[in-house]
Design a protein around this motif. Structure first.
Motif, PDB file in Angstrom:
ATOM      1  N   LEU A  82       0.597  -1.063  -0.164  1.00  0.00           N
ATOM      2  CA  LEU A  82      -0.029   0.200   0.171  1.00  0.00           C
ATOM      3  C   LEU A  82       0.852   1.475  -0.030  1.00  0.00           C
ATOM      4  O   LEU A  82       0.592   2.289  -0.859  1.00  0.00           O
ATOM      5  CB  LEU A  82      -0.917  -0.025   0.915  1.00  0.00           C
ATOM      6  CG  LEU A  82      -1.568   1.495   0.816  1.00  0.00           C
ATOM      7  CD1 LEU A  82      -2.993   1.629   0.191  1.00  0.00           C
ATOM      8  CD2 LEU A  82      -2.871   1.134   2.254  1.00  0.00           C
ATOM      9  N   ASP A  83       1.736   1.289   0.350  1.00  0.00           N
ATOM     10  CA  ASP A  83       2.827   2.744   0.856  1.00  0.00           C
ATOM     11  C   ASP A  83       3.254   2.817  -0.644  1.00  0.00           C
ATOM     12  O   ASP A  83       3.828   3.703  -1.101  1.00  0.00           O
ATOM     13  CB  ASP A  83       4.190   1.921   1.639  1.00  0.00           C
ATOM     14  CG  ASP A  83       3.752   2.856   3.604  1.00  0.00           C
ATOM     15  OD1 ASP A  83       3.007   2.525   3.265  1.00  0.00           O
ATOM     16  OD2 ASP A  83       3.765   2.252   3.654  1.00  0.00           O
ATOM     17  N   LEU A  84       3.690   1.619  -0.749  1.00  0.00           N
ATOM     18  CA  LEU A  84       4.300   1.673  -2.560  1.00  0.00           C
ATOM     19  C   LEU A  84       3.367   1.941  -3.513  1.00  0.00           C
ATOM     20  O   LEU A  84       3.172   3.085  -4.371  1.00  0.00           O
ATOM     21  CB  LEU A  84       4.781   0.512  -3.025  1.00  0.00           C
ATOM     22  CG  LEU A  84       5.226  -0.107  -5.063  1.00  0.00           C
ATOM     23  CD1 LEU A  84       6.659   1.284  -4.746  1.00  0.00           C
ATOM     24  CD2 LEU A  84       5.277  -1.480  -4.938  1.00  0.00           C
ATOM     25  N   PHE A  85       2.432   1.418  -3.667  1.00  0.00           N
ATOM     26  CA  PHE A  85       1.102   2.215  -4.588  1.00  0.00           C
ATOM     27  C   PHE A  85       1.175   3.687  -4.395  1.00  0.00           C
ATOM     28  O   PHE A  85       0.583   4.145  -5.526  1.00  0.00           O
ATOM     29  CB  PHE A  85      -0.111   1.280  -4.143  1.00  0.00           C
ATOM     30  CG  PHE A  85      -0.785   0.014  -4.020  1.00  0.00           C
ATOM     31  CD1 PHE A  85       1.100  -0.659  -5.215  1.00  0.00           C
ATOM     32  CD2 PHE A  85      -1.393  -1.048  -4.145  1.00  0.00           C
ATOM     33  CE1 PHE A  85       1.298  -1.726  -5.570  1.00  0.00           C
ATOM     34  CE2 PHE A  85      -1.443  -2.369  -4.012  1.00  0.00           C
ATOM     35  CZ  PHE A  85      -0.246  -2.712  -5.394  1.00  0.00           C
ATOM     36  N   ASP A  90       0.833   9.002  -6.017  1.00  0.00           N
ATOM     37  CA  ASP A  90       2.311  10.803  -5.975  1.00  0.00           C
ATOM     38  C   ASP A  90       2.953  11.382  -7.258  1.00  0.00           C
ATOM     39  O   ASP A  90       3.307  12.183  -7.193  1.00  0.00           O
ATOM     40  CB  ASP A  90       2.868  10.824  -4.286  1.00  0.00           C
ATOM     41  CG  ASP A  90       1.902  10.419  -3.358  1.00  0.00           C
ATOM     42  OD1 ASP A  90       0.326  11.208  -3.138  1.00  0.00           O
ATOM     43  OD2 ASP A  90       1.956  10.617  -2.465  1.00  0.00           O
ATOM     44  N   ARG A  91       4.388  10.235  -7.347  1.00  0.00           N
ATOM     45  CA  ARG A  91       5.040  10.539  -8.170  1.00  0.00           C
ATOM     46  C   ARG A  91       5.108  10.969  -9.450  1.00  0.00           C
ATOM     47  O   ARG A  91       5.735  11.481  -9.712  1.00  0.00           O
ATOM     48  CB  ARG A  91       5.791   9.052  -7.528  1.00  0.00           C
ATOM     49  CG  ARG A  91       7.854   9.398  -8.533  1.00  0.00           C
ATOM     50  CD  ARG A  91       8.660   9.751  -8.335  1.00  0.00           C
ATOM     51  NE  ARG A  91       9.522  10.283  -9.034  1.00  0.00           N
ATOM     52  CZ  ARG A  91       9.734  10.039 -10.388  1.00  0.00           C
ATOM     53  NH1 ARG A  91       8.723  11.194 -11.042  1.00  0.00           N
ATOM     54  NH2 ARG A  91      10.921   9.666 -11.443  1.00  0.00           N
ATOM     55  N   TYR A  92       3.826  10.246  -9.902  1.00  0.00           N
ATOM     56  CA  TYR A  92       2.785  10.143 -11.530  1.00  0.00           C
ATOM     57  C   TYR A  92       1.531  11.047 -11.217  1.00  0.00           C
ATOM     58  O   TYR A  92       1.052  10.690 -12.357  1.00  0.00           O
ATOM     59  CB  TYR A  92       3.765   8.456 -11.863  1.00  0.00           C
ATOM     60  CG  TYR A  92       4.447   8.222 -11.953  1.00  0.00           C
ATOM     61  CD1 TYR A  92       5.769   8.521 -12.796  1.00  0.00           C
ATOM     62  CD2 TYR A  92       5.078   7.408 -10.956  1.00  0.00           C
ATOM     63  CE1 TYR A  92       7.037   8.291 -12.791  1.00  0.00           C
ATOM     64  CE2 TYR A  92       6.715   6.755 -11.458  1.00  0.00           C
ATOM     65  CZ  TYR A  92       7.312   7.935 -11.885  1.00  0.00           C
ATOM     66  OH  TYR A  92       8.680   6.897 -12.551  1.00  0.00           O
ATOM     67  N   ALA A  93       1.909  11.608 -10.470  1.00  0.00           N
ATOM     68  CA  ALA A  93       0.057  12.249 -10.438  1.00  0.00           C
ATOM     69  C   ALA A  93      -0.930  11.750 -10.785  1.00  0.00           C
ATOM     70  O   ALA A  93      -1.788  12.160 -11.870  1.00  0.00           O
ATOM     71  CB  ALA A  93       0.605  13.941 -11.499  1.00  0.00           C
ATOM     72  N   GLY A  94      -1.038  10.248 -10.063  1.00  0.00           N
ATOM     73  CA  GLY A  94      -2.412   9.337 -10.587  1.00  0.00           C
ATOM     74  C   GLY A  94      -3.356   8.653  -9.117  1.00  0.00           C
ATOM     75  O   GLY A  94      -2.972   9.637  -8.628  1.00  0.00           O
ATOM     76  N   GLY A  95      -3.538   7.851  -9.351  1.00  0.00           N
ATOM     77  CA  GLY A  95      -4.715   7.331  -8.154  1.00  0.00           C
ATOM     78  C   GLY A  95      -4.065   6.513  -7.836  1.00  0.00           C
ATOM     79  O   GLY A  95      -3.878   5.397  -8.260  1.00  0.00           O
ATOM     80  N   VAL A  96      -4.366   6.598  -6.611  1.00  0.00           N
ATOM     81  CA  VAL A  96      -4.501   5.189  -5.890  1.00  0.00           C
ATOM     82  C   VAL A  96      -4.737   3.895  -6.252  1.00  0.00           C
ATOM     83  O   VAL A  96      -4.312   2.945  -6.702  1.00  0.00           O
ATOM     84  CB  VAL A  96      -4.420   4.899  -4.280  1.00  0.00           C
ATOM     85  CG1 VAL A  96      -3.615   3.632  -3.891  1.00  0.00           C
ATOM     86  CG2 VAL A  96      -3.528   5.777  -4.137  1.00  0.00           C
ATOM     87  N   VAL A  97      -6.186   4.595  -6.758  1.00  0.00           N
ATOM     88  CA  VAL A  97      -6.588   2.871  -7.636  1.00  0.00           C
ATOM     89  C   VAL A  97      -6.783   2.448  -8.360  1.00  0.00           C
ATOM     90  O   VAL A  97      -6.640   2.103  -8.919  1.00  0.00           O
ATOM     91  CB  VAL A  97      -9.069   3.680  -7.478  1.00  0.00           C
ATOM     92  CG1 VAL A  97      -9.097   2.692  -8.460  1.00  0.00           C
ATOM     93  CG2 VAL A  97      -8.896   3.950  -5.982  1.00  0.00           C
ATOM     94  N   ASP A  98      -6.015   3.452  -9.683  1.00  0.00           N
ATOM     95  CA  ASP A  98      -5.920   3.618 -10.678  1.00  0.00           C
ATOM     96  C   ASP A  98      -4.580   2.918 -10.658  1.00  0.00           C
ATOM     97  O   ASP A  98      -3.998   1.544 -11.894  1.00  0.00           O
ATOM     98  CB  ASP A  98      -4.616   5.253 -11.423  1.00  0.00           C
ATOM     99  CG  ASP A  98      -6.031   6.236 -12.065  1.00  0.00           C
ATOM    100  OD1 ASP A  98      -7.934   5.252 -12.227  1.00  0.00           O
ATOM    101  OD2 ASP A  98      -6.652   6.867 -11.742  1.00  0.00           O
ATOM    102  N   THR A  99      -3.430   2.766  -9.938  1.00  0.00           N
ATOM    103  CA  THR A  99      -2.822   1.830  -9.448  1.00  0.00           C
ATOM    104  C   THR A  99      -2.804   0.761  -9.065  1.00  0.00           C
ATOM    105  O   THR A  99      -1.638  -0.291  -9.345  1.00  0.00           O
ATOM    106  CB  THR A  99      -1.508   2.598  -9.124  1.00  0.00           C
ATOM    107  OG1 THR A  99      -1.413   3.810  -8.936  1.00  0.00           O
ATOM    108  CG2 THR A  99      -0.049   1.942  -8.515  1.00  0.00           C
ATOM    109  N   LEU A 100      -3.529   0.283  -8.208  1.00  0.00           N
ATOM    110  CA  LEU A 100      -4.472  -1.063  -7.975  1.00  0.00           C
ATOM    111  C   LEU A 100      -4.874  -1.944  -9.267  1.00  0.00           C
ATOM    112  O   LEU A 100      -4.470  -3.170  -9.264  1.00  0.00           O
ATOM    113  CB  LEU A 100      -5.437  -1.112  -6.874  1.00  0.00           C
ATOM    114  CG  LEU A 100      -4.705  -0.464  -5.572  1.00  0.00           C
ATOM    115  CD1 LEU A 100      -6.347  -0.391  -4.751  1.00  0.00           C
ATOM    116  CD2 LEU A 100      -4.262  -1.426  -4.752  1.00  0.00           C
TER     117      LEU A 100
END
Length: 620
Positions: A82-85, A90-100
């Motif tokens: 979760l910390d990585l996501f 944050d690093r790529y100006a996206g959403g955590v849900v998108d990362t999931l």
């Protein structure tokens, strides 16, 4: 996590809703809800949506709604993941849900039924080790077992491998490894994986996902047949089963494309990014992360070793090396000189117009290869068929048609997406040696025809003259990969490169087989223009031309006066702004609230690509 309330990220593709919402846990579900649990929840006017539990709720509002059900018995992530996501978002100006969505393969419920437990091994102490990760032998035992494909043992090299020693000693950090021309990278990466397993830790091997496959990926899959394979061309069932096995602690080796760098593997010994500058490592969906940067982050936080490989380091890898964040491991220069291929540079105009746009010495090299019963590859700058209206065009079809006329009886095939789709069996499979005319897309780890040791580059000046920041870098990298097919310079193979600019630093670096020479001459130009690695870029795009002015004002106010903005420029049917920044990560974090507000109001519609690989190309 037994609690009356939990925080849930809802699976809604709107950035302003990418935050936790509080839900009440019904008593009937209290024992099933954990960090990472995939759940169904009511949201807004919708009856039910998917969500993920990301924490406890300190306060439970009076109007909190109930969780409806737990969807999967397998938690999607733990605290480390979760910390990585969150960092990637944050690093790529996206959403955590998108990362999931990028990190977790599409769910296949049938895969979640646990397999029967294997018989427990004898325990001399009469008790079972409670620290073992679920069913199956504990981590330390698994690293020595052939079961599960995690214990392949190869004879060690006579010379100690410094990379293997670093992994074996558990030394964290980052290394850029430049292999010898023609070196078996796969065997060395397999040795790194074995060293990690011997220490009871796992390994992630990230390879470019390309139609011709990856030599490193193939070697890892062969050495560890039961590794968690997350390649995107596999079925959802296979990918989800591999991911589920990782979450259950049953696998310690991961192999696949860029999304595999997000795989759940807490006990990480090393992470390898093969051909780190390859464009395939850059995600095209939001958040548009680069596997190299995520791998460096995972290694730093997991006290593991990150190994980046490549013949020509990217600008970003070079910046990390210069900053002391990444060590450079190069082969012995004498050995490199002995292994480098023969590169012959010819001016296409020095002997007048020639057939198929090939210099006489290039055509002689092709004929010599055919005389040895070997194939040849002709690299052209453009795909497409022969155009009678443009006889001078160096397209694959044009050159192939002319070669067919001047080499009667010799098979000549085109290799580009108009005639051979990725995954297709090429028309020359099983055929006698001939000539393949192809584009950059055909230059992979292995030549398209077995035994190809002769390469002719037509239109090198077109590649060098592309209106793109990385054009010279990419041309040099492509030529280097093709030249590696040719074998050492004392052999029969060779690369003939046709250019009117033989003194160009990309051409000279290829002849010398010296990427340091290339960057010594390329860096001053990048610094003067303010391009990577001198400064970092952020690309902001939108589909509505009428919103460009408002977007420019909003971006300028958000990033501040020290940032140089170029644009807005009309690109296709939309607009584009290029921001030159000192710190891409800080710029991304600053832009995220702006993107969330645009998501909430619906205007101006925009997307952000942090550290894009292309900034001048027309949007695809």
């Amino acid at each position: 996590m037994r609690t009356a309330g939990v925080q849930v990220l809802v699976d809604v593709p709107l950035l302003h809703l990418d935050r936790p919402f509080t839900y009440r846990v019904p008593e009937a579900l209290a024992g099933q809800v954990h960090l990472g649990s995939r759940v169904k929840v009511p949201f807004g006017g919708r009856r039910r949506v998917d969500g993920w539990v990301v924490g406890r709720a300190a306060d439970l509002p009076d109007d909190a709604r109930d969780l409806l059900r737990v969807v999967s018995p397998i938690p999607s992530f733990g605290p480390t993941e979760l910390d990585l996501f969150r960092w990637v978002a944050d690093r790529y100006a996206g959403g955590v849900v998108d990362t999931l969505r990028l990190a977790i393969p599409p769910r296949v419920a049938a895969v979640e039924r646990p397999p029967p437990d294997p018989p427990a091994p004898p325990d001399p102490a009469g008790t079972l080790d409670p620290s073992g990760p679920g069913p199956g032998p504990p981590v330390g035992e698994r690293s020595r077992s052939r079961q599960g494909g995690l214990g392949a043992v190869h004879s060690p090299s006579l010379a100690p491998d410094p990379l293997v020693e670093l992994v074996g000693a558990g030394r964290p950090g980052a290394v850029y490894w430049r292999p010898l021309p023609g070196e078996d990278r796969g065997a060395r990466v397999v040795a790194l994986v074995e060293a990690a397993l011997a220490g009871g830790r796992g390994a992630i091997v990230v390879t470019p996902e390309v139609a011709a496959g990856s030599a490193v990926g193939d070697a890892v899959r062969k050495a560890f047949p039961d590794a968690a394979d997350l390649a995107s061309d596999l079925s959802d069932r296979r990918r989800y089963r591999a991911w589920a096995e990782l979450r259950r602690g049953r696998r310690l080796v991961v192999v696949g494309g860029r999304s595999s760098v997000l795989a759940p593997l807490p006990a990480l010994g090393c992470v390898v990014v093969d051909d780190e500058a390859n464009f395939a490592h850059k995600e095209q969906r939001t958040p548009r992360f680069h596997a190299r940067e995520v791998a460096l982050r995972r290694a730093a936080t997991g006290r593991a070793l990150c190994v980046l490989t490549g013949t020509v380091p990217s600008a970003e890898a070079l910046a990390a090396i210069q900053a002391g964040q990444c060590r450079l491991l190069t082969p012995d220069r004498a050995a490199e000189r002995a292994a480098r291929p023969l590169v012959e540079v010819v001016d296409p105009d020095d002997e007048g117009p020639t057939a198929a746009r090939l210099h006489p010495r290039a055509l002689a090299a092709v004929r010599a290869a055919l005389g040895r019963d070997e194939p040849a590859y002709v690299l052209v700058p453009r795909r497409g068929g022969a155009d009678p209206a443009a006889p001078g065009a160096r397209t694959a079809g044009q050159v192939a048609a002319e070669l067919s006329r001047i080499l009667p009886g010799v098979p000549v095939w085109r290799l580009d997406r108009e005639v051979v789709d990725p995954g297709m069996v090429p028309p020359w499979a099983g055929q006698r040696p001939g000539v393949v005319v192809g584009t950059v897309a055909g230059v992979k780890d292995h030549p398209p025809l077995t035994g190809c040791r002769t390469v002719v580059v037509v239109g090198a000046d077109t590649a060098l003259g592309q209106a793109e920041i990385r054009s010279a870098e990419e041309a040099y990298r492509t030529w280097s990969r093709a030249a590696a097919w040719c074998g050492p310079r004392n052999g029969a193979g060779r690369l003939v490169l046709q250019t009117r600019h033989g003194g160009h630093h990309a051409v000279q670096a290829l002849v010398r087989w010296d990427p340091e020479f290339f960057w010594r001459h390329e860096l001053p130009r990048r610094v003067e223009l303010g391009f990577p690695p001198a400064r970092r870029l952020v690309l902001i795009e939108g589909p509505e031309p009428d919103e460009a002015t408002a977007a420019m004002a909003a971006v300028a106010a958000t990033l501040g006066p020290k940032v140089e903005l170029l644009g807005p420029a009309a690109m296709g049917r939309g607009w584009r702004i290029i921001a030159k920044v000192e710190d891409a990560e800080s710029a991304a974090r600053a832009l995220r609230p702006l993107l969330a507000e645009a998501s909430r109001t619906g205007s101006p519609r925009m997307s952000v690509d942090v550290e894009p690989l292309e900034v001048l190309a027309t949007p695809r």
